[in-house]
Design an enzyme around this catalytic site. Structure first.
Site: not given
Length: 728
Positions: A152, A279
């Site tokens: 991220e 995820e």
């Protein structure tokens, strides 16, 4: 193979009968004799879906769980840059690896690292960084199958400590990725073993800023680093992940997010690079910290299931997906955290203050894996009339699995249909997982005597029906292919037509739909005029998931089904026109599902009379719809309907339909070779009420199928749910 025809002839009345197949109801139709393929893939690959964020398979408790539930390893935070900083204590400075020339083994998991200043910083030599990753892994005995260099990264581009900020930092991160991919692929010891994926998008709100977010994030990543990536990774969450608003991605939004990546990948590279959903889940913001709670920490399980059905439709273009579940997460159980477990943890200790002397128990997240335990096999043909009722089905020899998931905010009743009326299905077990917001997970398993005619399913509930089926063989196949346009992200102007060309289409007998993704003000129209090769088709008012009314911009995929016969082999064109302006069409994908053995088209008359040719000069043929939305064919006098069907000689076929007649009218079904006149005839009647009728026949060369309802001009007949399928 030869061409065959079906005729329907009857009497007609203006009265609208109560139908047994209702378009307004939730109809799920399962054909477990037809194997379903996603491109060339049919068998469920559990390793792409059922994983946890762990590599601790050597832990006794974790290892037992993995074996008991057929679960794989997922993801670990460690890699070449963590190793280097531990050795040199300086970002961008890399140690000398001890040479290793032995065999390199590959372990299936994702290695990733945090976007910390210890790993990346303004001014670093990205080429040296990429070369170091290849040196590190090529001198390792064991390497991960996937390397996702930074987790991220873009939402941390303005973090304190970075000497470069904002878009400049994001571009540096992308060049870092590109160099890593280039050097790993150029290393003969790693090429073909490791896959580099990215950019692990935390907040894939492509539509933000009139799609400026897309242009400055994922598009920029694909343009600068995509050539060196094996696949593109995205994180999908309901709720807030690091930044953004509290909205739901499950349903139409996540479909649009992933479709846009696929569409641009096709435009950029001429093919679609695989996805990795490293995820996915739900984020509960009711607590101020990330500590475990028996209620709030398991709410994510409903999101696991919602996203899972989306991803199961992408197996042919998916590397791996990992629900956000960790193992014991012992790193979180410290005095600083009051010895609480991590919210995402699967295991909870009985003695958290002494982890060396404790017993570990599985918390209620285990029920996600219990629900899907042993589900495997080949995909079978299954359809849902309501996009909010997601469906999947698999058959493993004599074991059948039917999965249902409710994306709607209201309870639904689902009617389960099968052309054989479930006659060869027995020993049914109903598994149910319901996430009660205030009470946690409610999981049950119940034996039922037979396949239920209908089943109730509430919001945040997923049901898996497990049954024995005596017909283990497949008699037909349906193959789903996706076709991508050379156009995407087109601005919408009121009254202006947008054109999307498609090439290489292979049409046939089956189903077709348009995956139309749009991003525009939530108050704007979502129902344009859509034309397939010049013919207008109906656009539904419903789509997967909620209406996104809590967002400023609606960004979602709306599936538009249409008659497959509107498609031509080769080049096709889709034109859409909105009555109002604003926003964009982000992607347009044609989905074609084609039977290998041709079947009747539009047997439920959902598309009016399309695919059927009216016959006769002394009667009338039409489709009528009752107040509940049920479509049936109504035929009067010496009239009928014809449809050409491809059939194979030497096979047994079954014709079935639902019929209602009035007066002395009889349903006469004829199987006729139009060139030789060979005829096989069956007659049925069902005065006043609908009745399911069927018969089997053996096909011979050049045989033609004719279905004829009685020719009495003063009586009425209705017909629906017409199916013609091989039985061997």
């Amino acid at each position: 193979m030869s061409y065959k025809y079906i005729f329907l002839l009857s009497a007609f009345t203006l009265g609208v009968p109560p139908g047994i197949y209702c378009q307004g109801r939730n109809e799920v139709v399962v054909d477990y004799n037809t194997r379903r393929f996603l491109s060339g893939v049919s068998e469920l690959d559990r390793s792409k879906y059922f994983n946890i964020h762990s590599t601790s398979d050597d832990d006794k408790d974790v290892g037992k769980f993995l074996a008991d539930y057929q679960v794989g390893l997922g993801r670990k935070f460690w890699g070449p840059y963590s190793y280097a900083y531990n050795k040199t204590h300086e970002v961008g400075k890399y140690p000398q690896m001890k040479p290793y020339s032995g065999n390199i083994s590959v372990k299936r998991y994702i290695a990733t690292e945090h976007p910390y200043v210890q790993h990346i910083q303004g001014g670093i030599d990205v080429q040296a960084a990429g070369a170091w990753s290849a040196e590190y892994y090529s001198n390792s005995e064991l390497v991960p199958e996937f390397f996702e260099p930074l987790n991220e990264p873009f939402v941390h581009a303005n973090d304190a400590g970075f000497t470069v900020q904002g878009q400049a930092m994001r571009e540096l991160m992308v060049d870092f990725y590109a160099s890593i991919g280039k050097h790993i692929h150029n290393n003969p010891r790693l090429n073909g073993k490791m896959k580099v994926i990215g950019y692990a998008a935390a907040y894939p709100a492509w539509e933000d800023g009139n799609f400026n977010y897309w242009n400055t994030r994922m598009k920029m990543f694909i343009d600068r680093a995509g050539a060196y990536m094996d696949g593109f990774s995205v994180h999908l969450y309901d709720g807030i992940n690091v930044t953004g608003t509290d909205t739901k991605r499950s349903g139409s939004n996540s479909e649009a997010v992933l479709d846009m990546v696929e569409a641009y990948s096709y435009i950029k590279f001429g093919h679609v690079k695989p996805l990795a959903i490293s995820e996915f889940g739900g984020i509960d913001n009711s607590k101020p910290d990330d500590s475990y709670d028996d209620i709030s920490s398991v709410r994510s399980v409903s999101s696991f299931n919602h996203f899972l059905f989306n991803l199961m439709e992408r197996q042919d273009n998916l590397f791996i997906s990992i629900p956000f579940v960790s193992d014991k997460a012992e790193w979180h159980i410290t005095a600083a955290n009051n010895y609480t477990s991590y919210s995402a943890a699967l295991f909870i200790p009985d003695n958290p203050q002494n982890l060396k002397n404790t017993t570990w128990r599985l918390n209620d997240k285990k029920y996600f894996f219990e629900l899907w335990k042993n589900v495997k096999g080949e995909r079978v043909d299954i359809t849902s009339s309501n996009p909010d009722i997601q469906v999947q089905a698999f058959k493993d020899g004599g074991r059948l699995y039917i999965a249902l998931d409710n994306l709607d905010d209201n309870p639904q009743t689902v009617y389960l249909n099968n052309k054989n009326s479930w006659k060869d299905v027995s020993n049914v077990t109903k598994r149910s997982l319901y996430v009660n917001y205030n009470a946690g997970i409610e999981y049950t398993e119940q034996n039922v005597p037979s396949m239920p005619e209908s089943i109730s399913i509430v919001p945040n509930q997923t049901i898996v029906l497990v049954a024995d089926v005596s017909s283990s063989a497949f008699t037909n196949s349906i193959i789903r292919n996706k076709y991508y346009s050379s156009e995407y992200l087109k601005p919408i102007s009121a009254g202006s037509s947008l054109s999307f060309p498609f090439t290489g289409i292979e049409s046939g007998s089956g189903r077709a739909s348009l995956r139309m993704s749009i991003g525009r003000p939530v108050s704007a129209s979502k129902k344009p005029v859509v034309k397939i090769n010049g013919t207008a088709v109906s656009v539904p008012d419903n789509w997967k998931g909620y209406g996104q009314s809590n967002r400023n911009i609606f960004f979602g995929m709306i599936e538009v089904p249409f008659d497959i016969q509107l498609l031509k082999n080769g080049d096709n064109n889709v034109d859409i026109t909105f009555s109002d302006g604003g926003g964009h069409v982000s992607s347009m994908i044609l989905q074609v599902e084609k039977y290998t053995v041709s079947t009747l088209q539009n047997g439920t008359f959902s598309e009016g009379l399309s695919a059927w040719q009216p016959l006769g000069n002394y009667g009338t043929v039409c489709v009528q719809t009752d107040n509940a939305g049920n479509n049936v064919a109504c035929i009067s006098g010496h009239a009928g309907l014809m449809q050409r069907v491809d059939m194979e000689s030497g096979r047994t076929y079954r014709f079935s339909a639902d019929v209602k007649t009035e007066g002395a009218c009889k349903l006469k079904v004829m199987l006729q070779d139009m060139s030789t006149g060979t005829v096989y005839t069956e007659e049925f009647s069902s005065p006043g009420n609908y009745k399911a009728v069927s018969f089997d026949f053996n096909s011979t060369v050049k045989k033609v199928v004719c279905a004829i309802v009685c020719e009495r001009q003063n009586d009425a007949a209705w017909i629906d749910n017409i199916v013609l399928l091989p039985q061997n």
